[in-house]
Design an enzyme around this catalytic site. Structure first.
Site, PDB file in Angstrom:
ATOM      1  N   CYS A  20      81.530 121.452 106.298  1.00  0.00           N
ATOM      2  CA  CYS A  20      81.326 122.485 107.318  1.00  0.00           C
ATOM      3  C   CYS A  20      81.968 123.820 106.950  1.00  0.00           C
ATOM      4  CB  CYS A  20      81.922 122.066 108.653  1.00  0.00           C
ATOM      5  SG  CYS A  20      81.199 120.590 109.338  1.00  0.00           S
ATOM      6  N   GLY A  49      77.592 124.131 104.060  1.00  0.00           N
ATOM      7  CA  GLY A  49      76.780 123.226 104.872  1.00  0.00           C
ATOM      8  C   GLY A  49      75.394 123.792 105.074  1.00  0.00           C
ATOM      9  N   ASN A 123      85.791 122.264 111.020  1.00  0.00           N
ATOM     10  CA  ASN A 123      85.602 121.873 109.625  1.00  0.00           C
ATOM     11  C   ASN A 123      86.706 120.878 109.286  1.00  0.00           C
ATOM     12  OD1 ASN A 123      86.395 123.495 106.471  1.00  0.00           O
ATOM     13  ND2 ASN A 123      85.128 121.719 106.826  1.00  0.00           N
ATOM     14  N   GLY A 124      86.324 119.698 108.812  1.00  0.00           N
ATOM     15  CA  GLY A 124      87.313 118.699 108.425  1.00  0.00           C
ATOM     16  C   GLY A 124      86.922 117.326 108.913  1.00  0.00           C
ATOM     17  N   TYR A 263      85.516 123.305  93.008  1.00  0.00           N
ATOM     18  CA  TYR A 263      84.066 123.363  93.194  1.00  0.00           C
ATOM     19  C   TYR A 263      83.583 123.998  94.502  1.00  0.00           C
ATOM     20  CZ  TYR A 263      79.344 121.664  94.226  1.00  0.00           C
ATOM     21  OH  TYR A 263      78.036 121.586  94.595  1.00  0.00           O
TER      22      TYR A 263
END
Ligand code: SF4
Length: 476
Positions: A20, A49, A123-124, A263
Protein backbone atom coordinates in the site's frame (compact mmCIF):
# COMPACT_ATOMS: atom_id res chain seq x y z
CA UNK A 1 -23.06 -6.23 -1.40
CA UNK A 2 -19.47 -7.16 -2.01
CA UNK A 3 -18.71 -7.09 -5.70
CA UNK A 4 -16.19 -9.62 -6.97
CA UNK A 5 -14.20 -8.35 -9.92
CA UNK A 6 -13.07 -10.62 -12.74
CA UNK A 7 -9.49 -11.65 -12.68
CA UNK A 8 -7.32 -9.20 -14.55
CA UNK A 9 -3.84 -10.54 -14.87
CA UNK A 10 -1.26 -7.84 -14.43
CA UNK A 11 2.02 -8.67 -16.07
CA UNK A 12 4.02 -9.08 -12.89
CA UNK A 13 7.50 -10.44 -12.66
CA UNK A 14 8.63 -12.57 -9.77
CA UNK A 15 9.02 -9.81 -7.19
CA UNK A 16 8.03 -9.12 -3.65
CA UNK A 17 5.22 -6.60 -3.79
CA UNK A 18 4.49 -3.59 -1.66
CA UNK A 19 1.00 -3.65 -0.30
CA UNK A 20 0.00 0.00 0.00
CA UNK A 21 0.75 3.68 -0.28
CA UNK A 22 -0.92 6.48 1.70
CA UNK A 23 -1.31 10.22 1.23
CA UNK A 24 -3.01 12.99 3.21
CA UNK A 25 -3.53 16.77 2.88
CA UNK A 26 -4.69 19.48 5.27
CA UNK A 27 -5.25 22.81 3.52
CA UNK A 28 -6.50 25.32 6.09
CA UNK A 29 -7.57 27.99 3.59
CA UNK A 30 -8.60 25.66 0.75
CA UNK A 31 -5.99 27.48 -1.33
CA UNK A 32 -5.15 24.18 -2.98
CA UNK A 33 -7.54 21.66 -4.48
CA UNK A 34 -7.19 18.83 -1.98
CA UNK A 35 -8.63 16.12 -4.26
CA UNK A 36 -6.27 17.07 -7.09
CA UNK A 37 -3.24 17.08 -4.78
CA UNK A 38 -4.23 13.67 -3.43
CA UNK A 39 -4.75 12.32 -6.94
CA UNK A 40 -1.27 13.46 -7.97
CA UNK A 41 0.25 12.12 -4.77
CA UNK A 42 -1.33 8.72 -5.34
CA UNK A 43 -0.09 8.80 -8.90
CA UNK A 44 3.48 9.14 -7.59
CA UNK A 45 2.83 6.26 -5.17
CA UNK A 46 1.32 3.97 -7.79
CA UNK A 47 4.31 1.60 -7.57
CA UNK A 48 3.19 0.74 -4.01
CA UNK A 49 -0.12 -0.73 -5.16
CA UNK A 50 -1.98 -1.11 -8.43
CA UNK A 51 -5.11 -3.08 -7.57
CA UNK A 52 -7.29 -0.34 -6.11
CA UNK A 53 -7.24 3.37 -5.34
CA UNK A 54 -9.38 5.69 -3.24
CA UNK A 55 -9.71 9.27 -2.05
CA UNK A 56 -11.86 10.60 0.78
CA UNK A 57 -12.31 14.36 1.15
CA UNK A 58 -13.93 16.20 4.02
CA UNK A 59 -15.82 19.43 3.35
CA UNK A 60 -16.65 21.01 6.73
CA UNK A 61 -17.52 17.64 8.21
CA UNK A 62 -19.23 16.26 5.09
CA UNK A 63 -17.19 13.21 4.00
CA UNK A 64 -17.08 12.25 0.32
CA UNK A 65 -15.41 9.00 -0.65
CA UNK A 66 -14.67 7.53 -4.03
CA UNK A 67 -12.71 4.33 -4.56
CA UNK A 68 -12.48 1.65 -7.18
CA UNK A 69 -10.46 -1.17 -8.66
CA UNK A 70 -7.49 -0.45 -10.89
CA UNK A 71 -4.87 2.24 -11.34
CA UNK A 72 -5.38 5.77 -10.06
CA UNK A 73 -5.99 6.96 -13.62
CA UNK A 74 -8.67 4.26 -14.10
CA UNK A 75 -10.49 5.06 -10.87
CA UNK A 76 -10.62 8.87 -11.13
CA UNK A 77 -11.57 11.29 -13.88
CA UNK A 78 -12.11 15.04 -13.86
CA UNK A 79 -15.77 14.82 -12.84
CA UNK A 80 -15.08 12.47 -9.94
CA UNK A 81 -12.29 14.71 -8.67
CA UNK A 82 -14.55 17.79 -8.97
CA UNK A 83 -17.13 16.06 -6.79
CA UNK A 84 -14.53 15.70 -4.00
CA UNK A 85 -14.41 19.19 -2.53
CA UNK A 86 -12.97 20.07 0.88
CA UNK A 87 -9.97 21.13 2.91
CA UNK A 88 -8.86 17.76 4.30
CA UNK A 89 -8.28 14.66 2.20
CA UNK A 90 -6.67 11.24 2.43
CA UNK A 91 -5.90 8.72 -0.29
CA UNK A 92 -4.69 5.17 -0.70
CA UNK A 93 -3.36 2.79 -3.32
CA UNK A 94 -3.45 -0.92 -2.63
CA UNK A 95 -1.90 -4.08 -3.93
CA UNK A 96 -4.00 -7.17 -3.32
CA UNK A 97 -2.43 -10.40 -2.11
CA UNK A 98 -5.21 -12.47 -3.62
CA UNK A 99 -5.76 -13.38 -7.28
CA UNK A 100 -9.06 -11.57 -7.38
CA UNK A 101 -9.62 -8.25 -5.71
CA UNK A 102 -12.54 -7.01 -3.70
CA UNK A 103 -13.80 -3.46 -3.79
CA UNK A 104 -14.70 -3.93 -0.12
CA UNK A 105 -10.97 -4.13 0.57
CA UNK A 106 -10.17 -0.88 -1.22
CA UNK A 107 -9.25 2.02 1.05
CA UNK A 108 -9.70 4.56 2.60
CA UNK A 109 -12.40 3.04 4.76
CA UNK A 110 -15.02 5.36 6.17
CA UNK A 111 -16.82 4.65 9.43
CA UNK A 112 -19.35 6.50 11.49
CA UNK A 113 -19.80 6.11 15.21
CA UNK A 114 -21.15 8.16 18.08
CA UNK A 115 -17.69 9.76 18.21
CA UNK A 116 -18.06 11.08 14.65
CA UNK A 117 -16.98 10.18 11.13
CA UNK A 118 -13.53 8.70 10.63
CA UNK A 119 -11.72 7.82 7.40
CA UNK A 120 -8.58 5.67 7.60
CA UNK A 121 -5.91 4.54 5.13
CA UNK A 122 -3.16 2.15 6.17
CA UNK A 123 0.12 0.77 4.83
CA UNK A 124 1.52 -2.27 6.63
CA UNK A 125 0.29 -5.38 8.35
CA UNK A 126 -0.87 -5.97 11.91
CA UNK A 127 0.60 -9.08 13.49
CA UNK A 128 -2.25 -9.21 16.00
CA UNK A 129 -4.94 -8.30 13.45
CA UNK A 130 -6.57 -11.76 13.32
CA UNK A 131 -6.65 -12.04 17.11
CA UNK A 132 -8.07 -8.53 17.54
CA UNK A 133 -10.69 -9.19 14.89
CA UNK A 134 -11.83 -12.40 16.57
CA UNK A 135 -12.16 -10.60 19.90
CA UNK A 136 -14.12 -7.79 18.30
CA UNK A 137 -16.43 -10.23 16.48
CA UNK A 138 -17.07 -12.04 19.74
CA UNK A 139 -18.15 -8.70 21.17
CA UNK A 140 -20.58 -8.16 18.29
CA UNK A 141 -18.57 -6.19 15.72
CA UNK A 142 -19.56 -6.91 12.13
CA UNK A 143 -16.77 -6.59 9.57
CA UNK A 144 -17.28 -5.60 5.94
CA UNK A 145 -13.79 -6.39 4.67
CA UNK A 146 -10.77 -8.52 5.45
CA UNK A 147 -8.64 -5.45 6.13
CA UNK A 148 -6.56 -4.85 9.24
CA UNK A 149 -7.59 -1.24 8.87
CA UNK A 150 -11.13 -2.14 9.80
CA UNK A 151 -9.88 -3.58 13.09
CA UNK A 152 -8.55 -0.14 13.95
CA UNK A 153 -11.87 1.49 12.98
CA UNK A 154 -13.80 -0.89 15.26
CA UNK A 155 -11.38 -0.30 18.12
CA UNK A 156 -11.96 3.45 17.80
CA UNK A 157 -15.74 3.01 17.70
CA UNK A 158 -15.73 0.75 20.79
CA UNK A 159 -13.19 2.75 22.79
CA UNK A 160 -14.38 3.99 26.19
CA UNK A 161 -12.79 7.35 25.33
CA UNK A 162 -15.46 9.78 24.09
CA UNK A 163 -13.12 12.10 22.22
CA UNK A 164 -12.30 10.64 18.79
CA UNK A 165 -8.61 11.64 18.90
CA UNK A 166 -8.22 10.07 22.34
CA UNK A 167 -10.06 6.97 21.09
CA UNK A 168 -7.73 6.81 18.09
CA UNK A 169 -4.67 7.11 20.34
CA UNK A 170 -6.00 4.42 22.65
CA UNK A 171 -6.63 2.13 19.66
CA UNK A 172 -3.13 2.62 18.27
CA UNK A 173 -1.80 1.40 21.60
CA UNK A 174 -3.63 -1.91 21.14
CA UNK A 175 -2.46 -2.85 17.66
CA UNK A 176 0.87 -4.49 16.93
CA UNK A 177 2.80 -4.75 13.73
CA UNK A 178 3.82 -2.53 10.87
CA UNK A 179 1.67 0.48 10.15
CA UNK A 180 1.93 3.90 8.62
CA UNK A 181 -1.52 5.42 8.84
CA UNK A 182 -3.28 8.54 7.63
CA UNK A 183 -6.74 9.26 9.00
CA UNK A 184 -9.25 12.09 8.96
CA UNK A 185 -11.85 13.26 11.45
CA UNK A 186 -14.30 16.09 10.77
CA UNK A 187 -11.67 18.70 11.62
CA UNK A 188 -8.26 17.01 11.71
CA UNK A 189 -5.79 15.08 9.61
CA UNK A 190 -4.01 12.38 11.63
CA UNK A 191 -0.75 10.63 10.74
CA UNK A 192 0.79 7.83 12.81
CA UNK A 193 3.68 5.42 12.47
CA UNK A 194 4.21 2.17 14.33
CA UNK A 195 6.73 2.18 17.21
CA UNK A 196 9.39 0.40 15.09
CA UNK A 197 8.97 2.50 11.94
CA UNK A 198 8.74 -0.47 9.58
CA UNK A 199 7.11 1.40 6.73
CA UNK A 200 7.98 4.92 5.56
CA UNK A 201 5.91 8.05 6.25
CA UNK A 202 6.96 11.62 5.49
CA UNK A 203 5.66 15.06 6.37
CA UNK A 204 5.79 17.92 3.88
CA UNK A 205 4.50 21.45 3.40
CA UNK A 206 3.02 23.25 0.42
CA UNK A 207 2.18 26.89 1.14
CA UNK A 208 -0.37 26.80 3.96
CA UNK A 209 -0.98 23.07 3.52
CA UNK A 210 0.53 20.11 5.33
CA UNK A 211 1.05 16.91 3.40
CA UNK A 212 1.69 13.38 4.66
CA UNK A 213 2.88 10.71 2.23
CA UNK A 214 4.40 7.24 2.18
CA UNK A 215 7.35 8.53 0.18
CA UNK A 216 8.90 11.90 -0.54
CA UNK A 217 8.42 11.40 -4.32
CA UNK A 218 4.72 12.11 -3.68
CA UNK A 219 5.68 15.47 -2.14
CA UNK A 220 7.90 16.32 -5.11
CA UNK A 221 5.13 15.79 -7.65
CA UNK A 222 2.98 18.54 -6.08
CA UNK A 223 5.90 20.88 -5.37
CA UNK A 224 5.78 20.34 -1.60
CA UNK A 225 8.88 20.52 0.59
CA UNK A 226 9.92 17.57 2.71
CA UNK A 227 9.97 18.70 6.35
CA UNK A 228 10.86 15.43 8.05
CA UNK A 229 9.78 11.86 8.57
CA UNK A 230 7.17 10.94 11.12
CA UNK A 231 9.03 9.12 13.87
CA UNK A 232 8.36 5.62 15.17
CA UNK A 233 5.57 5.77 17.78
CA UNK A 234 4.68 9.35 16.81
CA UNK A 235 1.24 10.69 16.01
CA UNK A 236 0.59 14.05 14.32
CA UNK A 237 -2.69 15.90 14.61
CA UNK A 238 -3.05 18.64 11.99
CA UNK A 239 -5.98 21.05 12.23
CA UNK A 240 -6.87 24.73 12.55
CA UNK A 241 -4.63 25.04 15.58
CA UNK A 242 -1.62 23.92 13.54
CA UNK A 243 0.38 20.74 13.85
CA UNK A 244 0.71 18.85 17.13
CA UNK A 245 3.12 15.97 17.67
CA UNK A 246 2.82 13.41 20.45
CA UNK A 247 4.03 9.90 21.14
CA UNK A 248 1.31 7.32 21.71
CA UNK A 249 3.99 4.70 22.43
CA UNK A 250 7.48 4.51 23.72
CA UNK A 251 9.77 4.86 20.72
CA UNK A 252 11.54 1.57 19.96
CA UNK A 253 14.71 1.23 17.87
CA UNK A 254 14.06 1.71 14.15
CA UNK A 255 13.38 -1.54 12.32
CA UNK A 256 12.81 0.03 8.94
CA UNK A 257 12.16 -2.44 6.12
CA UNK A 258 15.47 -2.70 4.29
CA UNK A 259 13.64 -3.93 1.20
CA UNK A 260 12.28 -0.41 0.73
CA UNK A 261 15.88 0.58 -0.08
CA UNK A 262 16.59 -2.54 -2.15
CA UNK A 263 13.50 -2.56 -4.35
CA UNK A 264 10.17 -1.05 -3.24
CA UNK A 265 10.65 2.65 -2.75
CA UNK A 266 10.94 4.86 -5.80
CA UNK A 267 14.57 5.73 -6.65
CA UNK A 268 13.85 9.47 -6.40
CA UNK A 269 12.54 9.19 -2.83
CA UNK A 270 14.61 10.20 0.18
CA UNK A 271 14.44 8.10 3.35
CA UNK A 272 16.42 8.96 6.48
CA UNK A 273 18.25 11.62 4.45
CA UNK A 274 19.42 8.96 1.96
CA UNK A 275 18.34 9.10 -1.68
CA UNK A 276 17.12 5.64 -2.67
CA UNK A 277 18.79 5.60 -6.11
CA UNK A 278 22.17 6.50 -4.58
CA UNK A 279 21.71 3.84 -1.90
CA UNK A 280 21.09 1.25 -4.63
CA UNK A 281 24.15 2.45 -6.54
CA UNK A 282 26.20 1.87 -3.42
CA UNK A 283 24.76 -1.66 -3.16
CA UNK A 284 26.01 -2.22 -6.72
CA UNK A 285 29.47 -0.90 -5.84
CA UNK A 286 29.67 -3.18 -2.83
CA UNK A 287 28.48 -6.11 -4.95
CA UNK A 288 31.32 -5.44 -7.41
CA UNK A 289 33.79 -5.44 -4.52
CA UNK A 290 32.45 -8.80 -3.35
CA UNK A 291 32.34 -10.46 -6.80
CA UNK A 292 35.24 -11.82 -8.76
CA UNK A 293 34.34 -12.31 -12.40
CA UNK A 294 35.71 -11.60 -15.85
CA UNK A 295 33.11 -10.05 -18.14
CA UNK A 296 32.65 -7.64 -21.05
CA UNK A 297 29.80 -5.54 -19.72
CA UNK A 298 27.24 -4.91 -16.98
CA UNK A 299 23.57 -5.20 -17.97
CA UNK A 300 20.69 -4.33 -15.61
CA UNK A 301 17.39 -6.16 -15.48
CA UNK A 302 15.17 -3.11 -16.06
CA UNK A 303 14.07 -1.33 -14.12
CA UNK A 304 14.79 -2.99 -10.76
CA UNK A 305 18.52 -3.54 -11.42
CA UNK A 306 19.42 -0.19 -13.02
CA UNK A 307 20.73 1.76 -10.01
CA UNK A 308 22.81 -1.16 -8.70
CA UNK A 309 24.17 -1.89 -12.19
CA UNK A 310 25.39 1.72 -12.49
CA UNK A 311 27.22 1.36 -9.17
CA UNK A 312 28.62 -2.03 -10.20
CA UNK A 313 29.93 -0.56 -13.46
CA UNK A 314 31.52 2.42 -11.66
CA UNK A 315 33.32 0.18 -9.18
CA UNK A 316 34.36 -2.60 -11.56
CA UNK A 317 35.28 -0.41 -14.53
CA UNK A 318 33.15 -2.57 -16.83
CA UNK A 319 30.98 -0.72 -19.36
CA UNK A 320 27.30 -0.30 -18.47
CA UNK A 321 25.01 -1.35 -21.32
CA UNK A 322 21.24 -1.31 -21.71
CA UNK A 323 21.17 -4.84 -23.06
CA UNK A 324 17.52 -5.45 -22.17
CA UNK A 325 14.68 -3.11 -23.04
CA UNK A 326 11.58 -2.79 -20.92
CA UNK A 327 8.22 -2.21 -22.56
CA UNK A 328 7.03 0.78 -20.54
CA UNK A 329 3.42 0.51 -21.55
CA UNK A 330 2.63 -2.93 -20.18
CA UNK A 331 0.37 -2.61 -17.21
CA UNK A 332 -2.52 -4.97 -17.23
CA UNK A 333 -3.84 -7.50 -19.69
CA UNK A 334 -7.32 -8.92 -19.74
CA UNK A 335 -6.10 -12.19 -21.20
CA UNK A 336 -6.77 -15.08 -18.85
CA UNK A 337 -3.54 -16.33 -17.26
CA UNK A 338 -3.16 -19.67 -18.98
CA UNK A 339 0.16 -21.47 -18.82
CA UNK A 340 0.95 -20.37 -22.35
CA UNK A 341 0.54 -16.71 -21.41
CA UNK A 342 2.52 -17.09 -18.20
CA UNK A 343 5.48 -18.29 -20.26
CA UNK A 344 5.21 -15.23 -22.44
CA UNK A 345 5.09 -12.94 -19.42
CA UNK A 346 8.76 -11.99 -19.41
CA UNK A 347 8.89 -11.48 -23.19
CA UNK A 348 5.89 -9.16 -23.10
CA UNK A 349 7.66 -6.99 -20.54
CA UNK A 350 11.36 -7.34 -21.42
CA UNK A 351 13.22 -7.74 -24.70
CA UNK A 352 16.99 -8.22 -25.15
CA UNK A 353 18.92 -6.07 -27.62
CA UNK A 354 20.68 -8.75 -29.63
CA UNK A 355 23.32 -6.46 -31.16
CA UNK A 356 24.57 -5.48 -27.71
CA UNK A 357 24.51 -8.90 -26.09
CA UNK A 358 25.62 -11.26 -28.84
CA UNK A 359 28.93 -13.00 -28.15
CA UNK A 360 29.48 -11.11 -24.87
CA UNK A 361 30.17 -12.23 -21.33
CA UNK A 362 27.69 -10.25 -19.28
CA UNK A 363 27.15 -9.51 -15.62
CA UNK A 364 23.40 -9.31 -15.28
CA UNK A 365 22.25 -7.26 -12.26
CA UNK A 366 18.94 -7.59 -10.44
CA UNK A 367 17.79 -6.59 -6.97
CA UNK A 368 16.55 -9.95 -5.63
CA UNK A 369 15.46 -13.48 -6.48
CA UNK A 370 12.18 -14.67 -4.97
CA UNK A 371 11.08 -17.92 -6.62
CA UNK A 372 13.66 -17.88 -9.40
CA UNK A 373 11.12 -18.36 -12.17
CA UNK A 374 11.61 -14.94 -13.74
CA UNK A 375 15.41 -15.04 -13.43
CA UNK A 376 15.36 -18.37 -15.26
CA UNK A 377 13.28 -16.94 -18.11
CA UNK A 378 15.38 -13.77 -18.38
CA UNK A 379 18.62 -15.75 -18.53
CA UNK A 380 17.18 -18.07 -21.17
CA UNK A 381 16.07 -15.04 -23.18
CA UNK A 382 19.52 -13.41 -22.90
CA UNK A 383 21.23 -16.63 -23.96
CA UNK A 384 18.88 -16.96 -26.94
CA UNK A 385 19.98 -13.41 -27.88
CA UNK A 386 23.54 -14.75 -28.15
CA UNK A 387 25.19 -14.00 -24.77
CA UNK A 388 28.35 -16.07 -24.36
CA UNK A 389 28.27 -16.13 -20.55
CA UNK A 390 25.66 -14.85 -18.07
CA UNK A 391 26.82 -14.11 -14.51
CA UNK A 392 23.88 -13.07 -12.36
CA UNK A 393 24.65 -10.64 -9.53
CA UNK A 394 21.98 -9.79 -6.96
CA UNK A 395 22.13 -6.59 -4.89
CA UNK A 396 20.69 -8.24 -1.77
CA UNK A 397 21.24 -11.50 0.16
CA UNK A 398 19.16 -14.65 -0.51
CA UNK A 399 15.49 -14.27 0.54
CA UNK A 400 14.91 -17.13 2.96
CA UNK A 401 11.77 -16.15 4.85
CA UNK A 402 8.38 -14.51 4.36
CA UNK A 403 7.42 -11.00 5.39
CA UNK A 404 4.82 -10.45 8.11
CA UNK A 405 5.11 -6.68 8.10
CA UNK A 406 3.22 -5.56 5.04
CA UNK A 407 4.95 -6.98 2.00
CA UNK A 408 3.63 -9.73 -0.16
CA UNK A 409 6.36 -12.33 -0.34
CA UNK A 410 5.79 -15.80 -1.64
CA UNK A 411 5.18 -18.52 0.90
CA UNK A 412 8.40 -19.62 2.59
CA UNK A 413 8.46 -22.97 0.83
CA UNK A 414 8.20 -21.21 -2.56
CA UNK A 415 11.30 -19.10 -1.93
CA UNK A 416 14.03 -20.74 -3.97
CA UNK A 417 16.78 -19.91 -1.46
CA UNK A 418 15.02 -22.03 1.20
CA UNK A 419 15.16 -25.06 -1.10
CA UNK A 420 18.51 -24.77 -2.88
CA UNK A 421 22.12 -23.73 -2.30
CA UNK A 422 23.55 -20.80 -4.30
CA UNK A 423 25.20 -23.25 -6.74
CA UNK A 424 21.93 -25.16 -7.15
CA UNK A 425 20.04 -21.91 -7.79
CA UNK A 426 22.63 -20.91 -10.43
CA UNK A 427 22.17 -24.30 -12.04
CA UNK A 428 18.34 -24.07 -11.91
CA UNK A 429 18.17 -20.60 -13.44
CA UNK A 430 20.85 -21.42 -16.02
CA UNK A 431 23.47 -18.85 -14.94
CA UNK A 432 27.21 -19.42 -15.36
CA UNK A 433 27.57 -18.04 -11.85
CA UNK A 434 25.40 -16.42 -9.19
CA UNK A 435 26.57 -13.93 -6.60
CA UNK A 436 24.44 -12.42 -3.83
CA UNK A 437 25.42 -9.33 -1.87
CA UNK A 438 26.39 -10.21 1.71
CA UNK A 439 24.15 -9.05 4.56
CA UNK A 440 27.10 -7.13 6.03
CA UNK A 441 27.70 -5.45 2.67
CA UNK A 442 24.02 -4.53 2.48
CA UNK A 443 23.93 -2.98 5.95
CA UNK A 444 27.24 -1.14 5.49
CA UNK A 445 26.09 0.39 2.21
CA UNK A 446 22.91 2.13 3.37
CA UNK A 447 23.49 5.39 5.20
CA UNK A 448 20.10 6.47 6.54
CA UNK A 449 20.40 8.81 9.52
CA UNK A 450 19.55 7.09 12.80
CA UNK A 451 17.99 4.11 11.06
CA UNK A 452 18.21 0.46 12.07
CA UNK A 453 16.73 -2.18 9.81
CA UNK A 454 14.46 -5.18 9.67
CA UNK A 455 16.32 -7.87 7.71
CA UNK A 456 14.02 -10.76 8.66
CA UNK A 457 13.44 -12.06 5.14
CA UNK A 458 17.23 -12.54 4.87
CA UNK A 459 17.96 -13.94 8.32
CA UNK A 460 14.65 -14.97 9.96
CA UNK A 461 15.19 -12.52 12.86
CA UNK A 462 11.73 -10.98 13.20
CA UNK A 463 12.03 -7.87 15.41
CA UNK A 464 8.50 -8.25 16.82
CA UNK A 465 7.81 -11.91 16.00
CA UNK A 466 5.47 -13.27 13.37
CA UNK A 467 2.26 -12.77 15.35
CA UNK A 468 -1.06 -14.47 15.17
CA UNK A 469 -1.55 -13.77 11.47
CA UNK A 470 1.31 -16.13 10.71
CA UNK A 471 -0.87 -18.98 9.55
CA UNK A 472 -3.04 -16.74 7.43
CA UNK A 473 0.05 -15.56 5.58
CA UNK A 474 1.62 -18.99 5.26
CA UNK A 475 -1.59 -20.48 3.95
CA UNK A 476 -2.43 -17.88 1.38
FE1 SF4 B 1 11.05 -5.77 4.87
FE2 SF4 B 1 11.87 -8.31 4.78
FE3 SF4 B 1 11.43 -7.11 7.15
FE4 SF4 B 1 9.38 -7.67 5.52
S1 SF4 B 1 10.73 -9.15 6.54
S2 SF4 B 1 9.71 -5.75 6.68
S3 SF4 B 1 10.30 -7.36 3.48
S4 SF4 B 1 13.00 -6.56 5.59
Amino acid sequence: MVREYPLQERIKLDKMEEECGVFGVYSSTKKYNVANLTYLGLHALQHRGQESAGICVNNDGQFNLHKGMGLVTNVFDEDKLKSLDGKIGIGHVRYSTTGSSLLANAQPILTNSIKGDLAIAHNGNLINGAEMRLNLERQGSIFHSTLDTEVLAHLVARSFKDNIIEAFTHSLQQIKGAFSIVAMTKDSLIAARDPHGFRPLSLGKLGDSYIVASESCALDIIGATLIREIEPGEMLIINEEGIKSSYYSERKPYNFCIFEFIYFARPDSVIGGQNVHLARQELGRQLAREMDVEADMVVPVPSSGISAALGFAQESGLPYQKGILRNRYVGRTFIQPTQEIRDLKVRIKLNPIRDIIKGKKIVLIDDSIVRGTTSKRIIRMVREAGAKEVHLAISSPPVIDSCYYGLDTSRRKELIATQKSVEEIADYIGADSLTYLSKEGLLDSIQANGYGFCTACFDGNYPIGKGTDKLAIENR
